[in-house]
Write a protein that holds these residues in place. Structure first.
Motif, PDB file in Angstrom:
ATOM      1  N   CYS A 183       0.493   2.595   0.415  1.00 24.95           N
ATOM      2  CA  CYS A 183       1.056   1.351   0.942  1.00 24.95           C
ATOM      3  C   CYS A 183       0.640   0.152   0.091  1.00 24.95           C
ATOM      4  O   CYS A 183       1.448  -0.752  -0.165  1.00 24.95           O
ATOM      5  N   ASN A 184      -0.598   0.156  -0.353  1.00 32.29           N
ATOM      6  CA  ASN A 184      -1.074  -0.979  -1.157  1.00 32.29           C
ATOM      7  C   ASN A 184      -0.489  -0.960  -2.565  1.00 32.29           C
ATOM      8  O   ASN A 184      -0.273  -2.020  -3.169  1.00 32.29           O
ATOM      9  N   ASP A 185      -0.220   0.227  -3.081  1.00 26.68           N
ATOM     10  CA  ASP A 185       0.472   0.307  -4.366  1.00 26.68           C
ATOM     11  C   ASP A 185       1.880  -0.272  -4.253  1.00 26.68           C
ATOM     12  O   ASP A 185       2.376  -0.904  -5.189  1.00 26.68           O
ATOM     13  N   TRP A 186       2.536  -0.045  -3.108  1.00 25.16           N
ATOM     14  CA  TRP A 186       3.861  -0.644  -2.912  1.00 25.16           C
ATOM     15  C   TRP A 186       3.761  -2.168  -2.945  1.00 25.16           C
ATOM     16  O   TRP A 186       4.581  -2.837  -3.588  1.00 25.16           O
ATOM     17  N   THR A 187       2.768  -2.721  -2.282  1.00 31.17           N
ATOM     18  CA  THR A 187       2.577  -4.172  -2.308  1.00 31.17           C
ATOM     19  C   THR A 187       2.343  -4.661  -3.731  1.00 31.17           C
ATOM     20  O   THR A 187       2.917  -5.670  -4.159  1.00 31.17           O
TER      21      THR A 187
END
Length: 216
Positions: A183-187
């Motif tokens: 999820c943080n990689d998507w951000t």
């Protein structure tokens, strides 16, 4: 421990410390957006309506006209991408068990979590405010839009009738979640493609907030 695994660990650790788009500068009197975290997961928070821009018109993509009447007075929406298994296992404030966490490490389906906010979130330890230009806002919203699965009428596909509260919902998303695409990689990817300062790579929330906060 194999050389490849060691190199991967080093990349994940050092990538969080290396900024990209370090030349990014905030736009005085620009459009106010936020990066928010609950400590482990990050969301991109943008205004629902921005006059005089070509950014997303969120309500036209929603599958039910009642969304507009319910949330027209709301000012912001928070968007987060993540594992379908993990999201759905978190209902009723449940903490997903080890089996769910392990299953999320292998490629699996994803959801977009959308929260409607009455007002802008207050800046603090877990919320970073950033002023961006209209052009950067257009790029940012285009990246968010691209994360949604859409039907033949270009409407987002609702996964469940309700989220964790009356003001949030889950929609089917594009892409597969796994250990190297969190999820943080998507951000990070979403902000990077809009030109904002972010870490090179970060599966964790804290480095994302830290690098965004360094923008002058």
């Amino acid at each position: 421990m194999s050389a490849a695994f060691t190199a991967l660990i080093l990349f994940l650790c050092t990538g969080a410390l290396v900024p990209v788009n370090r030349q990014f500068r905030q736009t005085p009197d620009g459009i106010l957006v936020f990066v928010a975290s609950n400590g482990t997961h990050t969301d991109v928070v943008v205004p629902l309506q921005v006059p005089h821009t070509q950014g997303a018109s969120w309500f036209r993509h929603l599958p039910d006209s009642s969304f507009h009447s319910r949330f027209d007075a709301y000012e912001y929406a928070a968007f987060g991408w993540g594992s379908e298994k993990f999201y759905l296992a978190s209902y009723n404030q449940q903490v997903p068990g080890p089996a769910t966490v392990l299953r999320a490490l292998v490629p699996g389906p994803t959801l977009m979590h959308v929260r409607f906010l009455r007002h802008a979130p207050p800046a603090g330890t877990h919320v970073v405010a950033v002023h961006i230009s209209p052009a950067q806002y257009q790029l940012l919203t285009a990246q968010i839009e691209a994360a949604f699965q859409s039907d033949s009428l270009n409407r987002y596909t609702l996964r469940t009738a309700a989220g964790y509260t009356a003001n949030d919902f889950f929609f089917r998303a594009t892409g597969r979640y796994h250990a190297l695409r969190t999820c943080n990689d998507w951000t990070v990817r979403t902000l990077r493609r809009a030109g904002l300062r972010v870490p090179l790579k970060s599966p964790l929330a804290a480095p994302v907030l830290h690098q965004v906060r360094q923008a002058k």
